[in-house]
Design a protein around this motif. Structure first.
Motif, mmCIF file in Angstrom:
data_model
loop_
_atom_site.group_PDB
_atom_site.id
_atom_site.type_symbol
_atom_site.label_atom_id
_atom_site.label_comp_id
_atom_site.label_asym_id
_atom_site.label_seq_id
_atom_site.Cartn_x
_atom_site.Cartn_y
_atom_site.Cartn_z
ATOM 1 N N TYR A 116 -3.330 -14.304 12.302
ATOM 2 C CA TYR A 116 -4.085 -14.872 11.183
ATOM 3 C C TYR A 116 -3.990 -13.982 9.949
ATOM 4 C CZ TYR A 116 -5.992 -16.960 15.376
ATOM 5 O OH TYR A 116 -6.118 -17.565 16.593
ATOM 6 N N MET A 117 -3.723 -14.613 8.797
ATOM 7 C CA MET A 117 -3.598 -13.865 7.552
ATOM 8 C C MET A 117 -4.344 -14.581 6.433
ATOM 9 S SD MET A 117 -0.181 -12.433 5.671
ATOM 10 C CE MET A 117 0.195 -11.468 7.134
ATOM 11 N N LEU A 118 -5.034 -13.792 5.619
ATOM 12 C CA LEU A 118 -5.767 -14.293 4.462
ATOM 13 C C LEU A 118 -5.213 -13.607 3.218
ATOM 14 C CD1 LEU A 118 -7.996 -15.849 3.055
ATOM 15 C CD2 LEU A 118 -9.621 -14.094 3.815
ATOM 16 N N ASN A 119 -4.523 -14.374 2.408
ATOM 17 C CA ASN A 119 -3.905 -13.879 1.181
ATOM 18 C C ASN A 119 -4.798 -14.277 0.003
ATOM 19 O OD1 ASN A 119 -1.445 -12.436 0.885
ATOM 20 N ND2 ASN A 119 -0.695 -14.089 -0.416
ATOM 21 N N ASP A 120 -5.328 -13.302 -0.700
ATOM 22 C CA ASP A 120 -6.262 -13.542 -1.788
ATOM 23 C C ASP A 120 -5.582 -13.218 -3.119
ATOM 24 O OD1 ASP A 120 -8.370 -13.707 -3.551
ATOM 25 O OD2 ASP A 120 -9.690 -12.371 -2.405
ATOM 26 N N ASN A 121 -5.249 -14.266 -3.874
ATOM 27 C CA ASN A 121 -4.573 -14.091 -5.159
ATOM 28 C C ASN A 121 -5.489 -14.390 -6.347
ATOM 29 O OD1 ASN A 121 -2.285 -13.618 -3.626
ATOM 30 N ND2 ASN A 121 -0.974 -14.872 -4.899
ATOM 31 N N ASP A 132 -5.378 -8.427 -0.710
ATOM 32 C CA ASP A 132 -5.981 -8.606 -2.026
ATOM 33 C C ASP A 132 -4.954 -8.203 -3.076
ATOM 34 O OD1 ASP A 132 -7.605 -8.843 -4.245
ATOM 35 O OD2 ASP A 132 -8.906 -7.152 -3.713
ATOM 36 N N TRP A 133 -4.247 -9.210 -3.624
ATOM 37 C CA TRP A 133 -3.235 -8.994 -4.663
ATOM 38 C C TRP A 133 -3.917 -9.024 -6.028
ATOM 39 C CZ3 TRP A 133 1.895 -8.127 -3.469
ATOM 40 C CH2 TRP A 133 2.295 -8.419 -2.160
ATOM 41 N N GLN A 134 -3.412 -8.172 -6.978
ATOM 42 C CA GLN A 134 -4.078 -8.039 -8.269
ATOM 43 C C GLN A 134 -3.080 -7.817 -9.395
ATOM 44 O OE1 GLN A 134 -6.912 -4.791 -7.808
ATOM 45 N NE2 GLN A 134 -7.051 -5.261 -5.637
ATOM 46 N N GLY A 135 -3.396 -8.352 -10.565
ATOM 47 C CA GLY A 135 -2.651 -8.074 -11.779
ATOM 48 C C GLY A 135 -1.322 -8.793 -11.870
ATOM 49 N N LEU A 136 -0.467 -8.280 -12.747
ATOM 50 C CA LEU A 136 0.882 -8.819 -12.912
ATOM 51 C C LEU A 136 1.770 -8.237 -11.826
ATOM 52 C CD1 LEU A 136 1.245 -8.494 -16.775
ATOM 53 C CD2 LEU A 136 1.187 -10.622 -15.463
ATOM 54 N N LEU A 183 -2.053 -4.177 -4.779
ATOM 55 C CA LEU A 183 -2.283 -4.781 -3.460
ATOM 56 C C LEU A 183 -3.093 -3.834 -2.597
ATOM 57 C CD1 LEU A 183 -1.818 -6.847 -1.135
ATOM 58 C CD2 LEU A 183 0.315 -5.632 -0.642
ATOM 59 N N PHE A 184 -4.121 -4.382 -1.999
ATOM 60 C CA PHE A 184 -4.853 -3.705 -0.942
ATOM 61 C C PHE A 184 -4.748 -4.621 0.261
ATOM 62 C CE2 PHE A 184 -8.619 -3.043 1.649
ATOM 63 C CZ PHE A 184 -8.524 -1.684 1.882
ATOM 64 N N THR A 185 -4.184 -4.108 1.348
ATOM 65 C CA THR A 185 -4.026 -4.900 2.558
ATOM 66 C C THR A 185 -4.660 -4.166 3.728
ATOM 67 O OG1 THR A 185 -2.441 -6.034 4.011
ATOM 68 C CG2 THR A 185 -1.685 -4.007 2.983
#
Length: 145
Positions: free
Chosen positions: A56-61, A28-32, A14-16
């Motif tokens: 405001y939040m932008l969750n990128d999966n 920016d969520w990544q991987g398992l 995760l990079f937030t």
């Protein structure tokens, strides 16, 4: 203001960051994702949310592999009330490819209910456009237009 979270192998999951030019928190969520990593990452996101009071939040999966649905009950019961108290009102969620990631996002969407406005997107551009529309509408309302 940003946080980077690494798993036990040293890989970023995760990079937030508070994206000041866009006035939203970008995750920016990544991987398992293990249940523990989801909880730890969500607390990091909450820290930024509490510091910024950003609505405001932008969750990128897009780079998430598999399901994170096992954390949704905790998100519903613990994280959402704290996020609301910190000012969250709009949550754009770009779903992960594959049925497991999409099912997890849809389950979370149902759990959110009317707590805040959450929309699921397949494309990052669409999520960004929706958040900008919400920001514009909030700005116009604040101006009494």
């Amino acid at each position: 203001m940003h946080h980077e979270f690494n798993n036990t192998f040293g890989e970023v999951y995760l990079f937030t960051v508070f994206d000041q030019p866009n006035n939203w928190i970008y995750n920016d969520w990544q991987g398992l994702l293990s249940p523990g990593s989801v909880l730890e990452g969500c607390m990091g996101v909450l820290d930024i949310l509490q510091r910024t009071q950003c609505a405001y939040m932008l969750n990128d999966n897009r780079r998430v592999l598999g399901s994170w649905q096992q954390a949704n009950e905790w998100i519903e019961q613990e994280w959402i009330p704290k996020a609301l108290a910190a000012g969250l009102r709009y949550h754009a969620h770009v779903v992960a490819p594959g049925v497991f990631g999409q099912a997890a996002a849809e389950d979370m969407h149902l759990r959110v209910g009317n707590s805040f406005h959450m929309r699921l997107f397949e494309q990052l551009d669409d999520a960004q456009t929706w958040l900008r529309e919400k920001q514009l509408a909030d700005h116009q309302t604040a101006l009494g237009e």
